[in-house]
Design a protein around this motif. Structure first.
Motif, PDB file in Angstrom:
ATOM      1  N   GLU A   1    -129.967 -33.542 -61.472  1.00 27.89           N
ATOM      2  CA  GLU A   1    -131.269 -33.519 -60.803  1.00 27.89           C
ATOM      3  C   GLU A   1    -131.121 -32.916 -59.412  1.00 27.89           C
ATOM      4  N   ARG A   2    -132.254 -32.574 -58.807  1.00 33.21           N
ATOM      5  CA  ARG A   2    -132.249 -32.066 -57.442  1.00 33.21           C
ATOM      6  C   ARG A   2    -132.036 -33.232 -56.489  1.00 33.21           C
TER       7      ARG A   2
ATOM      8  N   GLY B   1    -131.663 -31.039 -51.453  1.00 32.01           N
ATOM      9  CA  GLY B   1    -132.162 -29.815 -52.084  1.00 32.01           C
ATOM     10  C   GLY B   1    -131.174 -29.180 -53.045  1.00 32.01           C
ATOM     11  N   ALA B   2    -129.946 -29.686 -53.067  1.00 30.05           N
ATOM     12  CA  ALA B   2    -128.941 -29.128 -53.977  1.00 30.05           C
ATOM     13  C   ALA B   2    -128.883 -29.972 -55.254  1.00 30.05           C
ATOM     14  N   ASP B   3    -128.503 -29.360 -56.358  1.00 25.85           N
ATOM     15  CA  ASP B   3    -128.399 -30.111 -57.609  1.00 25.85           C
ATOM     16  C   ASP B   3    -127.243 -31.089 -57.546  1.00 25.85           C
TER      17      ASP B   3
END
Ligand code: HQG
Length: 181
Positions: free
Chosen positions: A65-66, A70-72
């Protein structure tokens, strides 16, 4: 990737996310998440391969998920031996759940109930077929226990359900267990 390559990578990802992140230089957060980019670097694989394992894995072992930055990010849905707080809400289980294991464990389980071993919880299946597959991992003859889950819950035992549908509880006292189904 062929099936065998996917299984191999899935096992490496399980080891990294459930059991030995520190050996790979990974530091999961309290809930078990690591940055996807960090895992890719640690395992030296590409994003496509990781996405394929996450999508194709028979048991949906992993969640991507994000993250808040903001990064996965990625974690294993269950099965950890490292300390993680999965923050799963307590859920009311169905009347019966199932646990498949090797027949060699029968007497010990009848005597002392189900213990979580090296993991955080005892893992229970919603259906007999899944329990049979779990038990078959032991090799040799298997036994399926029926767990009086609703009665346990009424008596105050907490149950959680992982994102991939595995039921989790801390221990199952012997009086709630019936060998066979
Ligand atoms: C046994 C896999 C003797 C228990 C599967 C089990 C599952 C006892 C073993 C997930 C005992 C622990 C979990 C007692 C418990 N005496 N033996 N009193 N109490 N045991 O692997 O449930 O591929 O930690 O019966 O599909 O087999 O990892 O648990 O045999 O969903 O995603 O102690 O692991 O998923 O073994 O399997 P495990 P499990 P993954």
């Amino acid at each position: 990737m062929d099936h065998r390559a996917r299984v191999r990578l899935s096992k490496r990802m399980s080891l990294a996310l459930r059991h030995e992140p520190h050996r790979l230089g990974l530091t999961p957060d309290r809930a078990g998440w690591v940055a996807v980019d960090d895992l890719l670097a640690a395992l030296r694989v590409g994003r496509d391969a990781l996405d394929e394992v996450v999508a194709e894995c028979d048991k949906q072992r992993f969640a991507v998920e994000r993250g808040p930055d903001g990064a996965d990010r990625i974690r294993a849905n269950q099965g950890h031996s490292i300390p993680v707080e999965l923050e799963l809400p307590a859920e009311v289980p169905p009347e019966r759940l199932y646990h498949g294991t090797g027949a060699a464990a029968l007497d010990s389980i009848v005597a002392t109930g189900l213990h979580r071993g090296g993991r955080h919880h005892v893992h229970l299946s919603a259906d007999v077929e899944t329990a049979r597959r779990v038990g078959a991992r032991r090799g040799g003859p298997t036994v399926i226990f029926t767990v009086a889950a609703a009665a346990m819950a009424r008596d105050g035992h907490l149950f959680h359900r992982s994102a991939n549908g595995v039921w989790l509880t801390e221990a199952v006292p012997a009086r709630y267990l019936t060998p066979g189904r």
